[in-house]
Structures are given as structure tokens and as C-alpha cells.
Scaffold this active site. Structure first.
Site, PDB file in Angstrom:
ATOM      1  CG  HIS A 109      -0.589   6.038   3.009  1.00  0.00           C
ATOM      2  ND1 HIS A 109      -2.131   6.267   2.885  1.00  0.00           N
ATOM      3  CD2 HIS A 109      -0.102   7.039   3.522  1.00  0.00           C
ATOM      4  CE1 HIS A 109      -2.344   7.295   3.659  1.00  0.00           C
ATOM      5  NE2 HIS A 109      -1.428   7.687   4.031  1.00  0.00           N
ATOM      6  CB  SER A 110       0.711   9.415   0.872  1.00  0.00           C
ATOM      7  OG  SER A 110       0.868  10.782   0.515  1.00  0.00           O
ATOM      8  CG  MET A 111       5.231   9.692  -3.616  1.00  0.00           C
ATOM      9  SD  MET A 111       7.219  10.009  -3.293  1.00  0.00           S
ATOM     10  CE  MET A 111       7.779   8.365  -2.590  1.00  0.00           C
TER      11      MET A 111
ATOM     12  CB  ALA B  90      -1.377   5.619  -4.038  1.00  0.00           C
TER      13      ALA B  90
ATOM     14  CB  SER C 234      -4.039   4.062   0.729  1.00  0.00           C
ATOM     15  OG  SER C 234      -3.949   4.542   2.170  1.00  0.00           O
TER      16      SER C 234
END
Length: 252
Positions: free
Chosen positions: A94-96, A98, A121
Site C-alpha cells: 500500500h502506498s510506498m 506498492a 494499492s
């Protein structure tokens, strides 16, 4: 690859499932920790050996130096994750996390370790560009960003002493992702991009651009919500991940 840092430092299993037919490896967001994925681990314990990555500089690793370069972090994580490929593996970031999952996958595929799927994500594709400088703000500026994204425990934001303790790791993570140089490279595993329709950090077209980073299948799933859409939409996200994990076993 051989692990040099020790998997006990990097890998967290909240619900160990050594006999599970597949593994799910989870990469936290900037400022996040392995415990963010505790609910995912609980929900999928009967389907997979769920492993969450614990970055240096937080929780039980808070006395270790932070890693301020995303590629350097991927270099350290890849050899730790490589031994997990004794069964089908799905990546979720998720975020970083990903982009980090993508970079780890890039490193591993050279040794024949290809995830069955990568869930990217809440993050725009690695080839997209935005000017961001959260890591250059003062402490109050970083706290304001954290509050705006709604991804940090309210208890932490309300505890001045605890907040000052975690800020260095958060700043380090923002520096790592905000100084990451865009790339046009690909991985050989299927990618599914997940995005909230009101995410200020990732537009739907930016999420769809992940399709240019895989030589395999690609899909986009859009959810109602912001950057941390996956908290209120957890049941739907977990259902998608469960389907991928079960499908990986069938294909494998």
C-alpha cells in the site's frame, strides 16, 4: 540470493501458518509498520502464511537507522523474501509499499522468483511523476499530512511524546518515496492496481498506468474512499486477495 540481515528482523507472522499452501507478503505504507496488516493476517490465516515486512526505525526496530532510499530498502528486503518462494507467493503493498513491492519483485525475478500476483494499492505507477516535498516540511507539516491522509492511529497523533518518537521514521519513509526516480521497467507477474476514487495521492489514470509495468495480466479495482480506502473497504479488499491466493495455489 542469501539473506544477510536475518529474516527475524524483517518478517512478522501474527498468525503463523507454516502448512499453508501459499504465502502473502505485505509491504506497509510510508510511516507504517508490520502491525498495519494484523487484520489481514487474521482474516487470511486459513488461506495463507501471511508475512508482513517490518522496516527499520519503528516499533521493535526503532533503535535501528532508518533507510532513506527506496532502492536501498528493496536491496535489503529482496534476499530476505527470496526463501519464501518455496510455495506460491502474492505481494500486497500500500502506498510506498506498492512501489517497494514492485522493486523487490524486479530484483527477485532475475533468480526465477516471480510472485503469482502483485497488488499495488493506493499508489500511482512507478513511471508517473509528481513533485512532492513532505519530507522537507517541519514536524508540524508532516503531522498535518498524516492527519490529512487519515492513515495514522489517532492515539499516536494525540500523544506528543509518542509522535516525536515515530516522526523520524515517517520523515525517512517520505524521503525514500518522494526521491524515488520514476522508472519504465516491468515485472513478469500480473498486477492489480487498487485505488480509492477520492485519493488525493493517486488518480485513477495514475493507477491504471501500472498496466505498463507488467508483461502479464493487469486489472484495476476502484473503491469509494480516499488514500486509506482499504480500511473501511477491508472486506472487499481481503476477498480479492483471498481469491488471488487461492488462484495461485490452483495454478501452481
Amino acid at each position: 540470493m542469501t539473506a544477510t540481515d536475518g529474516s527475524d528482523l524483517w518478517l512478522r507472522r501474527f498468525h503463523p501458518a507454516p502448512a499453508a499452501p501459499a504465502r502473502l507478503v505485505c509491504f506497509p505504507h510510508a510511516g507504517g509498520s508490520a502491525s498495519f496488516y494484523f487484520p489481514v493476517s487474521a482474516a487470511l490465516a486459513s488461506d495463507a502464511d501471511v508475512v508482513a515486512i517490518q522496516y527499520p526505525g519503528r516499533q521493535d526496530r526503532r533503535h535501528e537507522p532508518n533507510v532513506e532510499d527506496l532502492n536501498a530498502l528493496a536491496d535489503r528486503i529482496a534476499p530476505v523474501v527470496a526463501p519464501l518462494f518455496d510455495r506460491p507467493v502474492v505481494f500486497f503493498g500500500h502506498s510506498m509499499g506498492a512501489v517497494l513491492a514492485f522493486e523487490v519483485a524486479r530484483r527477485l525475478q532475475g533468480d526465477g522468483h516471480v510472485p503469482a500476483k502483485l497488488f499495488a494499492s493506493g499508489r500511482r505507477a512507478p513511471s508517473t511523476r509528481r513533485a512532492e516535498n513532505v519530507h522537507q516540511r517541519d514536524d508540524d507539516g508532516i503531522v498535518a499530512e498524516m492527519k490529512a491522509m487519515s492513515g495514522t492511529d489517532a492515539q499516536v497523533l494525540g500523544d506528543e511524546e509518542l509522535l516525536r518518537m515515530v516522526l523520524p521514521a515517517i520523515r525517512s519513509d517520505y524521503r525514500a518515496i518522494e526521491t524515488y526516480a520514476p522508472v519504465e521497467t516491468t515485472v513478469d507477474c500480473p498486477i492489480t492496481a487498487l485505488v480509492g476514487d477520492a485519493d488525493p495521492k493517486t488518480t485513477i489514470p495514475e493507477a491504471e498506468a501500472w498496466g505498463g509495468h507488467t508483461t502479464a495480466e493487469f486489472a484495476t479495482e476502484v473503491f469509494g474512499g480516499g488514500h486509506f480506502y482499504l480500511s473501511p473497504r477491508a472486506a472487499e479488499v481481503i476477498a480479492l486477495v483471498r481469491q488471488a491466493v487461492q488462484g495461485a495455489v490452483t495454478v501452481g
